[in-house]
Design an enzyme around this catalytic site. Sequence first.
Site, PDB file in Angstrom:
ATOM      1  N   ASN A  39      47.898 -44.782  57.665  1.00  0.00           N
ATOM      2  CA  ASN A  39      46.757 -44.455  58.527  1.00  0.00           C
ATOM      3  C   ASN A  39      45.771 -45.607  58.633  1.00  0.00           C
ATOM      4  OD1 ASN A  39      47.798 -41.999  59.163  1.00  0.00           O
ATOM      5  ND2 ASN A  39      46.559 -40.834  57.714  1.00  0.00           N
ATOM      6  N   SER A  54      45.082 -36.188  53.291  1.00  0.00           N
ATOM      7  CA  SER A  54      45.231 -37.449  54.019  1.00  0.00           C
ATOM      8  C   SER A  54      43.942 -38.248  54.037  1.00  0.00           C
ATOM      9  CB  SER A  54      45.755 -37.219  55.437  1.00  0.00           C
ATOM     10  OG  SER A  54      45.187 -36.103  56.006  1.00  0.00           O
ATOM     11  N   HIS A  88      51.616 -37.950  49.848  1.00  0.00           N
ATOM     12  CA  HIS A  88      51.167 -37.813  51.235  1.00  0.00           C
ATOM     13  C   HIS A  88      52.362 -37.798  52.174  1.00  0.00           C
ATOM     14  CE1 HIS A  88      48.869 -39.546  54.886  1.00  0.00           C
ATOM     15  NE2 HIS A  88      48.681 -38.255  54.824  1.00  0.00           N
ATOM     16  N   GLU A 135      54.046 -41.175  50.975  1.00  0.00           N
ATOM     17  CA  GLU A 135      53.233 -42.147  50.232  1.00  0.00           C
ATOM     18  C   GLU A 135      52.880 -41.526  48.879  1.00  0.00           C
ATOM     19  OE1 GLU A 135      50.913 -44.278  54.001  1.00  0.00           O
ATOM     20  OE2 GLU A 135      49.842 -42.800  52.820  1.00  0.00           O
TER      21      GLU A 135
HETATM   22  P1  NAI Z   1      46.824 -25.672  57.486  1.00  0.00           P
HETATM   23  O1  NAI Z   1      45.464 -25.228  57.837  1.00  0.00           O
HETATM   24  O2  NAI Z   1      47.937 -25.524  58.443  1.00  0.00           O
HETATM   25  O3  NAI Z   1      47.270 -24.880  56.140  1.00  0.00           O
HETATM   26  C1  NAI Z   1      46.463 -24.743  55.013  1.00  0.00           C
HETATM   27  C2  NAI Z   1      46.938 -23.516  54.221  1.00  0.00           C
HETATM   28  O4  NAI Z   1      46.277 -23.505  52.961  1.00  0.00           O
HETATM   29  C3  NAI Z   1      46.615 -22.186  54.904  1.00  0.00           C
HETATM   30  O5  NAI Z   1      47.770 -21.384  54.913  1.00  0.00           O
HETATM   31  C4  NAI Z   1      45.528 -21.575  54.007  1.00  0.00           C
HETATM   32  O6  NAI Z   1      45.591 -20.165  53.951  1.00  0.00           O
HETATM   33  C5  NAI Z   1      45.857 -22.170  52.665  1.00  0.00           C
HETATM   34  N1  NAI Z   1      44.730 -22.274  51.741  1.00  0.00           N
HETATM   35  C6  NAI Z   1      43.451 -22.667  52.016  1.00  0.00           C
HETATM   36  N2  NAI Z   1      42.714 -22.684  50.889  1.00  0.00           N
HETATM   37  C7  NAI Z   1      43.554 -22.298  49.867  1.00  0.00           C
HETATM   38  C8  NAI Z   1      43.379 -22.163  48.449  1.00  0.00           C
HETATM   39  N3  NAI Z   1      42.217 -22.411  47.871  1.00  0.00           N
HETATM   40  N4  NAI Z   1      44.467 -21.797  47.726  1.00  0.00           N
HETATM   41  C9  NAI Z   1      45.656 -21.543  48.308  1.00  0.00           C
HETATM   42  N5  NAI Z   1      45.855 -21.646  49.640  1.00  0.00           N
HETATM   43  C10 NAI Z   1      44.821 -22.046  50.415  1.00  0.00           C
HETATM   44  O7  NAI Z   1      46.681 -27.188  56.991  1.00  0.00           O
HETATM   45  P2  NAI Z   1      47.751 -28.386  57.047  1.00  0.00           P
HETATM   46  O8  NAI Z   1      47.675 -29.062  58.338  1.00  0.00           O
HETATM   47  O9  NAI Z   1      49.044 -27.884  56.558  1.00  0.00           O
HETATM   48  O10 NAI Z   1      47.104 -29.383  55.981  1.00  0.00           O
HETATM   49  C11 NAI Z   1      47.154 -29.131  54.599  1.00  0.00           C
HETATM   50  C12 NAI Z   1      46.808 -30.388  53.840  1.00  0.00           C
HETATM   51  O11 NAI Z   1      47.708 -31.428  54.199  1.00  0.00           O
HETATM   52  C13 NAI Z   1      45.404 -30.935  54.087  1.00  0.00           C
HETATM   53  O12 NAI Z   1      44.919 -31.502  52.903  1.00  0.00           O
HETATM   54  C14 NAI Z   1      45.666 -32.015  55.133  1.00  0.00           C
HETATM   55  O13 NAI Z   1      44.690 -33.029  55.126  1.00  0.00           O
HETATM   56  C15 NAI Z   1      46.997 -32.567  54.650  1.00  0.00           C
HETATM   57  N6  NAI Z   1      47.777 -33.259  55.668  1.00  0.00           N
HETATM   58  C16 NAI Z   1      47.895 -32.752  56.934  1.00  0.00           C
HETATM   59  C17 NAI Z   1      48.659 -33.412  57.887  1.00  0.00           C
HETATM   60  C18 NAI Z   1      48.793 -32.852  59.259  1.00  0.00           C
HETATM   61  O14 NAI Z   1      49.258 -33.584  60.154  1.00  0.00           O
HETATM   62  N7  NAI Z   1      48.448 -31.580  59.505  1.00  0.00           N
HETATM   63  C19 NAI Z   1      49.360 -34.669  57.568  1.00  0.00           C
HETATM   64  C20 NAI Z   1      49.242 -35.073  56.185  1.00  0.00           C
HETATM   65  C21 NAI Z   1      48.459 -34.389  55.303  1.00  0.00           C
END
Ligand code: NAI
Length: 504
Positions: A196, A125, A146, A158
Amino acid sequence: MAMDWSRDEATVAVIGTGAMGRGIAQVAAQGGLKVLLFDAASGAAERARAYIAEMLDGAARKGRLAPAEAEAAVARIHVIGAMEDLAPADAVIEAIVEALDAKRDLFRQLEAILRPDAVIASNTSSIRIASIAAACTNKARVAGMHFFNPVPLMKLVEVIRAPATAPAVVEALTALGKRMGRVPVTVSDSPGFLVNLGNRPFSTEAVRLAMEGVASPAEIDAILRDAVGFRMGPFELMDLTGLDVNFPAAKIMYDGYFQDRRLATWPLHQAMAESGQLGRKTGGGWYAYDTDGKLVPQPTDAPASATPAAKLVLAERDEALSKLLLEAGAELLARDDGASPIVGAPLGEDASTFAARLGLDARRLVCVDLSGNIAKRLTAMRPPGADPAAVAAAVSRLAQTGAKVTVIKDSPGFVVQRVVAMIGNLGCEMAQIGIASPADIDLAMKLGLNYPRGSLEMVDFLGGARRVHEILGRIQAVTGDDRYRPSLWLRRRALLDLPVNTPD
Ligand code: NAI
């Protein structure tokens, strides 16, 4: 690269199975796609699959989904143990930790594993897609996808087009998004992407109003809910998201646009974020919350206990204002009798400027904002030094319309004109710099944020391009702040008297 996502074997891989990854995997499986799930943390992908199975089972039990469909969707999700197993994927959606180096490493590895015609999308994001793609040899197949949290409930996606992204990849991801039951919009690779960024003025202009002491957070929220139709006011929303998220986002976008004043925020915002009073999650933010987590209401309505003024002096000829005041049962005077409250409805001016320009006795002046749903809530504005008795008598008269009344201190453009014109102007600027089409900007703001209208539709809500151009020009003149300078998109449509969504 025209991908047929309706093929039985069409396969999407989701990497990173946290909050976002599992939602993305769920809607992909529900869309009939085969889903490969991978997470670096051991057991995480299995847990995500079990979680999705539980969600779909719950939906089936509530009758929202046929049990056979829920079962079939879960059966399409396959946890894989090694990156190499990603080879059959037609598309990869990355949802790992929000860190550029980690994403670059992953994308580099993916290039070595995937077929040359497979597409790679990041759900980031805040990181530029071009910065991630810089790690790849073939940048043309890299884009953003996104999604919004929680994914199964938020229809918008997006599709982010970086400078090197091939048009066919944007098409393929748009088709994929539709297959996943989402509504895709095409957005250029820019700070905050569309939603955003477009949402910034909602919080920053509201914080500016609070910092100027124009009204309290609860009053500003009430005005924007009732008169504009936002489901939540900006302060309630900041408390829900958390100031630890909202304030840094404001800073990232301000810096991303090289300190454009339109995106500036204010010390009060930072002070709140640094105070540790982050919102609901800390039990208090702009509002206090009781032990059950319920918001403790604060006063928003001016008391209407004074005797309503029998006569009101019209500051200038104004048909809409006259109609409102007559409905309220007032006798209207075209000439100042030297005693009755004076009422006017300035556009983009504060009460002080309005009084000085028309030579009014500011002590008896009350200004009314005629924009928005005034049947529900009226905003009455008083200049410094106003006589409290005159204000109270005018407010009691305004309350006779049946609307609630909020009294604010002096502000060019009151609350509604200022906040809504800022949102509309930024929508125009987004169209001008090609972030997305006017139609996609409006659609995205409604779907991604539950806005009652899209950004450009907000311009129409205030009376069209001419009127908003005038409002902003006056706010800019009164404040001397370039924050309010009209977008060239808005200016041109105002000068030529065209609808605000007229394409270039
Ligand atoms: P989260 O922390 O809940 O999940 C991330 C997951 O990725 C974890 O299960 C972790 O073990 C895994 N992980 C980390 N490094 C890794 C790697 N190198 N290879 C494979 N797995 C790996 O994070 P969340 O909130 O789901 O966010 C994920 C992405 O989505 C980020 O880029 C965030 O900016 C984006 N995003 C998040 C939103 C939100 O509201 N939480 C909204 C829109 C986008």
